[in-house]
Design a protein around this motif. Sequence first.
Motif, mmCIF file in Angstrom:
data_model
loop_
_atom_site.group_PDB
_atom_site.id
_atom_site.type_symbol
_atom_site.label_atom_id
_atom_site.label_comp_id
_atom_site.label_asym_id
_atom_site.label_seq_id
_atom_site.Cartn_x
_atom_site.Cartn_y
_atom_site.Cartn_z
ATOM 1 N N GLY A 27 0.801 -1.213 0.000
ATOM 2 C CA GLY A 27 0.000 0.000 0.000
ATOM 3 C C GLY A 27 0.834 1.263 0.000
ATOM 4 N N CYS A 28 1.792 1.356 0.921
ATOM 5 C CA CYS A 28 2.593 2.584 1.048
ATOM 6 C C CYS A 28 4.021 2.410 0.561
ATOM 7 C CB CYS A 28 2.574 3.076 2.487
ATOM 8 S SG CYS A 28 3.431 1.992 3.656
ATOM 9 N N SER A 73 -3.901 1.810 -7.021
ATOM 10 C CA SER A 73 -2.771 2.071 -7.913
ATOM 11 C C SER A 73 -3.010 3.414 -8.588
ATOM 12 C CB SER A 73 -2.615 0.956 -8.944
ATOM 13 O OG SER A 73 -3.787 0.833 -9.715
ATOM 14 N N PRO A 74 -1.953 4.047 -9.070
ATOM 15 C CA PRO A 74 -2.117 5.362 -9.697
ATOM 16 C C PRO A 74 -3.059 5.318 -10.891
ATOM 17 C CG PRO A 74 0.181 4.949 -9.217
ATOM 18 C CD PRO A 74 -0.550 3.662 -8.966
ATOM 19 N N GLY A 79 1.640 4.859 -14.586
ATOM 20 C CA GLY A 79 1.649 3.919 -13.470
ATOM 21 C C GLY A 79 2.267 4.493 -12.217
ATOM 22 N N SER A 80 2.493 5.810 -12.193
ATOM 23 C CA SER A 80 3.042 6.451 -11.005
ATOM 24 C C SER A 80 2.436 7.838 -10.854
ATOM 25 C CB SER A 80 4.568 6.535 -11.089
ATOM 26 O OG SER A 80 4.963 7.397 -12.130
ATOM 27 N N PHE A 81 2.679 8.441 -9.701
ATOM 28 C CA PHE A 81 2.199 9.795 -9.424
ATOM 29 C C PHE A 81 3.273 10.515 -8.624
ATOM 30 C CE2 PHE A 81 1.014 7.329 -5.733
ATOM 31 C CZ PHE A 81 1.210 8.181 -4.660
ATOM 32 N N LEU A 82 3.204 11.833 -8.618
ATOM 33 C CA LEU A 82 4.050 12.644 -7.745
ATOM 34 C C LEU A 82 3.181 13.154 -6.613
ATOM 35 C CD1 LEU A 82 6.341 14.752 -10.098
ATOM 36 C CD2 LEU A 82 6.980 12.861 -8.606
ATOM 37 N N SER A 91 3.890 4.556 -6.584
ATOM 38 C CA SER A 91 3.303 3.644 -7.574
ATOM 39 C C SER A 91 2.337 2.661 -6.929
ATOM 40 C CB SER A 91 4.413 2.890 -8.317
ATOM 41 O OG SER A 91 5.199 2.158 -7.406
ATOM 42 N N ALA A 92 1.931 2.971 -5.702
ATOM 43 C CA ALA A 92 0.990 2.095 -5.009
ATOM 44 C C ALA A 92 -0.232 2.912 -4.600
ATOM 45 C CB ALA A 92 1.684 1.450 -3.809
#
Length: 180
Positions: A27-28, A73-74, A79-82, A91-92
């Motif tokens: 998760g984190c 998930s993003p 597939g990722s976020f800032l 990415s989770a």
Amino acid sequence: MEYKHFSHNHNLVFHQVQQGQNIRCSGCELDCSSGFVYACFQCSFYLHEHCGNANRHIMHPADVTHPLILFPSPTYESGSFLCDACGKPGSAFSYCCAVCQVDLHVQCAFMPLKITHRCHRHELKLSTGNPDRDGREICNICTTSLDSKHWSYYCAECDFGVHTFCGTNEVKPVLFVDAS
């Protein structure tokens, strides 16, 4: 006892982390070095207790107009976020508002609104970004630059600011109310 989490296909079991076990929370994305986790040993999927019990919707000062929704998930193609709070990629799990484009790590969403720190005599309040600041401010603890796009703790009376990670590593999952 089995537990069903919305983010995973299989049931999870409550598991006490043993000394020396290398487990990373799905998760984190932080290590689970002690305590209890929700686990799917079949998939090597693990959640800290607070990540597994995180509310699906929260009201948060980062977006007072809409609830932030917990996504497993993003929602971006990459597939990722800032994270808007700390500026680091994820990415989770994330709390986000697609309308306002707010994205937060789970642990960042639950930062305390106020802290006390041994380096300053007044209470420090969470600042969720101030684009009007000129960007020349420095953290009064580590003496590196404070980015005005990311969160910090601040005392307006003394013009004293610190990075969130310099001010505390506290997680308080009861600060915000379930918006459902």
